[in-house]
Write an enzyme that holds these catalytic residues in place. Structure first.
Site, PDB file in Angstrom:
ATOM      1  N   GLU A   1       8.301   4.444   4.451  1.00 47.87           N
ATOM      2  CA  GLU A   1       9.081   5.015   5.554  1.00 47.87           C
ATOM      3  C   GLU A   1       9.179   4.087   6.761  1.00 47.87           C
ATOM      4  OE1 GLU A   1       8.926   8.959   8.367  1.00 47.87           O
ATOM      5  OE2 GLU A   1       7.946   8.963   6.429  1.00 47.87           O
ATOM      6  N   ASP A   2       8.090   3.389   7.070  1.00 46.40           N
ATOM      7  CA  ASP A   2       8.050   2.642   8.326  1.00 46.40           C
ATOM      8  C   ASP A   2       7.998   1.135   8.170  1.00 46.40           C
ATOM      9  OD1 ASP A   2       7.881   4.819  10.326  1.00 46.40           O
ATOM     10  OD2 ASP A   2       6.141   5.323   9.111  1.00 46.40           O
TER      11      ASP A   2
END
Length: 760
Positions: free
Chosen positions: A109-110
C-alpha cells in the site's frame, strides 16, 4: 465487477500507514533502534523451526528496506509498527507465513511493492495474505463511505478464504489503537467508532475475547474520554472498598476446593469499564447499582471436573435462581464454552463464577487463534469446535456476498450478523442452531437453507402455530411449514435479524423485479413498435444482433435485457426507444408493414403520440403497481403512469393525483386496460359509518365474509367513542361488481348507516 467482488471497508481493511500518518520525520525524530530491530521479535518466535525463523528474518529485512525513511506520527521509525503487529501474531503462535504477512502488511500500500514481487520473493500464500490486508486506495470511488465498504468487503472475502487475514488485521488494529495519542482528535474518534462497530464485534465473533475486550476498552477511552476517566476512578474506589470481601470469597473458594480434593485455579475477574458503562446505559443504572463488577473464574483440568466444581460452589454459597447457564453443553456461536453461575456472597451481593478447563480457557481468550496455540498438543475438541463455528460464519460471508453486489449493503448485512448475544433453538430433529437475539422463524428458515426460507408460509414453535415475526427464545423447537408456490414477502425485511436472511430476501425480490420488469418492458416496446408498423426483431440473426447492439449503444445500456428492464421500470420511454429502433431497422432495409401498423395503431382523441395497449391481469408482480391513492379494481377506467424506476403505476382515470402527474409529465402516461379474466383479487378502500354498540365490528366482518370478500386492513381512528363510528376498511375484491355486492350486503345491516368507496 472484479473490484466489487474484492471488497473490504476502506478503513476496515486499511493498514495503518495512511491512518496513522506515514510522514516525514519530525524535527527531532525518536530513533528507537531497539524497537525497530528484529531482536525485539526474535524471543517470541521460539516455537518456529530454524528455517521458518530464517524466512521471517528475510521478510523483516524486506519490510525494513521498504519502509526506510518513513516515520509514524509519534516520530518512531515506521518499521516499529509491523514488528509490533508481528509480535502480537507471535503471541497467538501463528505460523511463519502469517508473521511474514504481518511484517509486510503495509508494503504494497505505501511502498509501491507489487503482488508479483512478493510472490517471487516469498511465495503465493504470503502474497495473498498481504494483498488481503491492502485497502483499495488505487480505485476511484464517489464517496469515502463507498470506498470504506468496498475495502472492507475485500478484506472479509480474503478472510473467508484464509482466516489468518483477519487475525493479522486485528493485531494491526490493536497496536494502532494502543498508539493513537499522536493523531488528530477527529481521526481518533473516527477510527475508535469504526473499531467499536466492526473490529471488536469481529474479534468477538471469532472468539478472540481478550482482543475484543481491549479493543472495546480503547475505543471507549477515545470516544468518551471523560466518562472513561470518571468510571475508572469509581472502579478504583470500589476496588478498595471491596478488596476485603473479594479476598474473603477467594479464600473460601480455594479452601472448599482443597477440602474436596479438586485441583483448580481461582482467578479474580473485573468487569471492563466499557461493559460497566454499557450496562449502566442499557439498564438505566447508577454505578452503585452495578453489583457484578467483580467475579471469579475457576479453571479445572477435565470436563467432568467443571460440573464437580459447580457442585462445590453451590454447596458453599446459595445460587441465584435462573442465573445458571451451561455453555459447555451448548457452546456460544463463537465456540465459547464455560459454566456460568451467580451466587450470593456472605454480604448478600451477587457474584458471578465462570468454570472451564484450560483448553476452554484458551478458546475463550484466543478463539479461532487457539488452533495455532494448541495444534501441537493433540486435537483439542474445544479448539476444533471453535474452528468449525468460525468457519461456518466465514462461509456465511461468502453466501451473503453471492446475493449482494452493493458493498454498503454487504457491510450492513455483516454488521447485523455481528450481534454478540445469541439464542439457541432446535430443529424438530434436535439439531442446535445459534441465531442473533430477536431472531424470528424466518431467520431460522434461512439458516436451514435458502429454499426453505423462500418457500416458508408458516411456523410452529414448541408444537404451537405462531406468527412469522415471533421472536425466538433459547430452547424453542422450531418447525417451518413451506409450500412449493410460496415466495418471500417484502414485509419480512421489517423484522428479520440475520444478514443471511436479509440478503437472501433482497436478492430474490431484486431478481423477481428484474425478470418482471424485463417482461413488461419487452411487452411495452413490442406494442410501441407495432404502432410504427414493425415487429420486434429477434436475436436469431446477425442483422438483428447488430440492430440490438446499435440500440443498446445509443441508450447507454450494456445489454438488450438491461434496456428492456429500464423500459419496464420507467427509466426509458418505450415510444422513444421504438422510434429509434424503427430508424435502425429502416437503415437495415426493414420497412413498416401495413397490417402490423393497423393492428398496433391506437391514437388519443386529441391526436397525441400513439402507444400500444398494456393489459393488466394482476400477474405482473412488482413491475406493475396499483396506486395507493385511488386503489383501482377491474371495471374502473384506468390509465398507466410510467414512474422513474418504479415500474408501471396504475391510477383510476378520475384520480386527482394521477391528473396532476399527467399535467406535469404527460409523456410518461400510457393506455392500459383490464384483462378479461384477472388472475387475482385487488384491494380497494371503503368507509362504513356504524352505530356504536357491542358486537358491531363482528357484524361488519361477518357481512364482508358473507359477500365472499376479505378485510386486509381496518382503521377506526383515534377519536373518542360516540354514538357513531367511521370504520375505514381495505377490502380484497374481484372487481367493481363484487365490490357493489359487498356494499349492498353491508347496507342490509341495521347498525350500518352509510357505506362509500374511498376516492382521492
Amino acid at each position: 465487477m472484479a473490484s466489487r467482488i474484492a471488497a473490504a471497508i476502506k478503513e476496515l481493511a486499511s493498514p495503518a500507514t495512511r491512518r496513522f500518518g506515514v510522514s516525514k520525520p519530525p524535527q527531532t525524530p525518536t530513533d528507537d533502534a531497539a524497537a525497530a530491530s528484529f531482536a525485539a521479535l526474535t524471543h517470541k518466535l521460539d516455537y518456529l523451526d530454524t528455517a521458518d525463523i530464517k524466512r521471517v528474518r528475510e521478510a523483516y529485512r524486506f519490510a525494513d528496506e521498504a519502509h526506510l525513511g518513513q516515520f509514524r506520527a509519534s516520530g518512531e521509525p515506521y518499521i516499529t509498527h509491523p514488528i509490533a503487529v508481528a509480535g502480537l501474531c507471535a503471541d497467538w503462535k501463528l505460523d511463519a507465513q502469517a508473521i511474514m504477512a504481518a511484517l509486510m502488511h503495509d508494503a504494497m500500500e505505501d511502498c509501491g511493492v507489487t503482488k508479483v514481487e512478493l510472490i517471487e520473493k516469498f511465495g503465493a500464500a504470503t502474497a495473498d495474505l498481504v494483498d488481503g490486508l491492502t485497502k483499495l486506495d488505487k480505485l476511484q470511488f464517489s464517496t469515502r463511505e463507498e470506498s470504506q465498504a468496498e475495502s472492507f468487503r475485500k478484506m472479509l472475502l480474503a478472510m473467508a478464504r484464509d482466516v489468518r487475514v483477519i487475525l493479522v488485521k486485528l493485531a494491526d488494529r490493536l497496536h494502532n489503537m494502543r498508539t493513537m495519542e499522536a493523531m488528530a482528535a477527529a481521526k481518533r474518534t473516527r477510527i475508535a467508532r469504526e473499531t467499536l462497530d466492526i473490529y471488536a464485534p469481529i474479534a468477538h465473533r471469532l472468539g478472540l475475547n481478550q482482543t475484543y475486550r481491549e479493543l472495546q476498552e480503547l475505543s471507549f477511552q477515545h470516544l468518551r474520554p471523560w466518562r472513561h476517566s470518571a468510571l475508572s476512578k469509581a472502579v478504583q474506589k470500589a476496588r478498595g472498598y471491596r478488596r476485603d470481601i473479594v479476598d474473603r470469597i477467594q479464600k473460601d473458594v480455594e479452601k472448599a476446593f482443597s477440602q474436596s480434593k479438586l485441583q483448580s485455579q481461582v482467578f479474580g475477574r473485573e468487569k471492563t469499564l466499557f461493559s460497566i458503562y454499557r450496562k449502566m446505559r442499557e439498564k438505566h443504572l447508577t454505578f452503585a447499582q452495578v453489583n457484578d463488577i467483580f467475579g471469579f473464574r475457576i479453571v479445572v483440568q477435565t470436563l467432568p471436573e467443571c460440573y464437580l466444581a459447580l457442585g462445590v460452589l453451590h454447596q458453599l454459597y446459595k445460587p441465584l435462581p435462573g442465573r445458571f447457564k451451561d455453555y459447555i453443553a451448548i457452546p456460544k456461536a463463537n465456540g465459547y464454552q464455560s459454566l456460568h453461575t451467580t451466587l450470593v456472597s456472605p454480604l448478600g451481593t451477587a457474584v458471578e463464577f465462570q468454570i472451564r478447563t484450560e483448553q476452554m480457557h484458551a478458546v475463550a481468550e484466543k478463539g479461532i487463534a487457539a488452533h495455532w496455540l494448541y495444534k501441537s498438543k493433540g486435537g483439542a475438541a474445544q479448539v476444533a469446535e471453535a474452528q468449525r463455528l468460525g468457519a461456518m460464519w466465514l462461509q456465511s460471508l461468502i453466501d451473503i456476498q453471492d446475493e449482494t453486489r452493493d458493498a454498503s449493503e454487504f457491510l450492513e448485512h455483516v454488521k447485523i450478523d455481528l450481534f454478540p448475544d445469541a439464542v439457541y433453538v432446535f430443529t424438530p430433529k434436535s439439531k442446535i442452531l445459534a441465531l442473533p437475539r430477536g431472531a424470528t422463524p424466518v431467520d431460522f428458515a434461512y439458516a436451514i437453507h435458502s429454499d426453505v426460507g423462500d418457500h416458508c408460509v408458516a411456523a410452529k414453535v414448541n408444537g404451537e402455530p405462531v406468527a412469522l415475526r415471533t421472536e425466538l427464545r433459547s430452547g424453542d423447537v422450531v418447525e417451518i411449514v413451506s409450500a412449493p408456490g410460496a415466495k418471500p414477502n417484502p414485509a419480512w425485511l421489517n423484522f428479520v435479524r440475520t444478514g443471511r436472511a436479509r440478503s437472501k430476501i433482497r436478492h430474490y425480490l431484486k431478481t423477481m423485479e428484474q425478470e418482471e420488469s424485463q417482461e413488461l418492458g419487452s411487452k411495452m416496446l413490442a406494442q410501441a413498435l407495432r404502432s410504427e408498423g414493425l415487429a420486434m426483431p429477434g436475436d436469431d440473426s446477425s442483422e438483428s444482433a447488430a440492430v440490438w447492439q446499435a440500440l443498446t449503444r445509443w441508450s447507454g445500456n450494456r445489454s438488450r435485457e438491461e434496456l428492456l428492464t429500464d423500459i419496464g421500470l420507467g427509466r426509458k420511454i418505450a415510444t422513444i426507444v421504438a422510434k429509434r429502433l424503427a430508424r435502425l431497422l429502416a437503415d437495415h432495409g426493414t420497412k413498416p408493414d401495413a397490417v402490423t401498423l393497423s393492428m398496433g395503431r391506437y391514437s388519443h382523441d386529441d391526436g397525441e403520440h400513439v402507444q400500444g395497449m398494456v393489459l393488466i391481469d394482476g400477474a405482473e408482480g412488482a413491475s406493475v403497481q396499483m396506486a395507493p391513492c385511488c386503489r383501482p379494481i377491474p371495471g374502473d377506467a384506468i390509465v398507466g403512469y410510467l414512474g422513474r424506476g418504479e415500474g408501471l403505476v396504475v391510477h383510476t382515470a378520475e384520480c386527482g393525483v394521477g391528473k396532476r402527474l399527467y399535467e406535469r409529465d404527460s409523456e410518461r402516461w400510457m393506455n392500459v386496460e383490464w384483462a378479461e379474466q384477472p388472475t387475482r383479487s385487488f384491494e380497494t378502500g371503503v368507509t362504513v359509518l356504524v352505530k356504536n354498540g357491542k358486537g358491531v365490528l363482528a357484524e361488519v366482518a361477518s357481512a364482508v365474509a358473507a359477500a365472499e370478500a376479505d378485510i386486509t386492513h381496518i382503521d377506526m381512528g383515534d377519536e373518542p367513542a360516540s354514538q357513531t363510528t367511521e370504520l375505514r376498511l381495505v377490502l380484497s375484491v374481484r372487481d367493481r361488481l363484487h365490490l357493489a355486492d359487498v356494499m349492498r350486503t353491508l347496507k342490509r345491516s341495521a347498525r350500518v348507516l352509510r357505506v362509500t368507496r374511498v376516492k382521492p
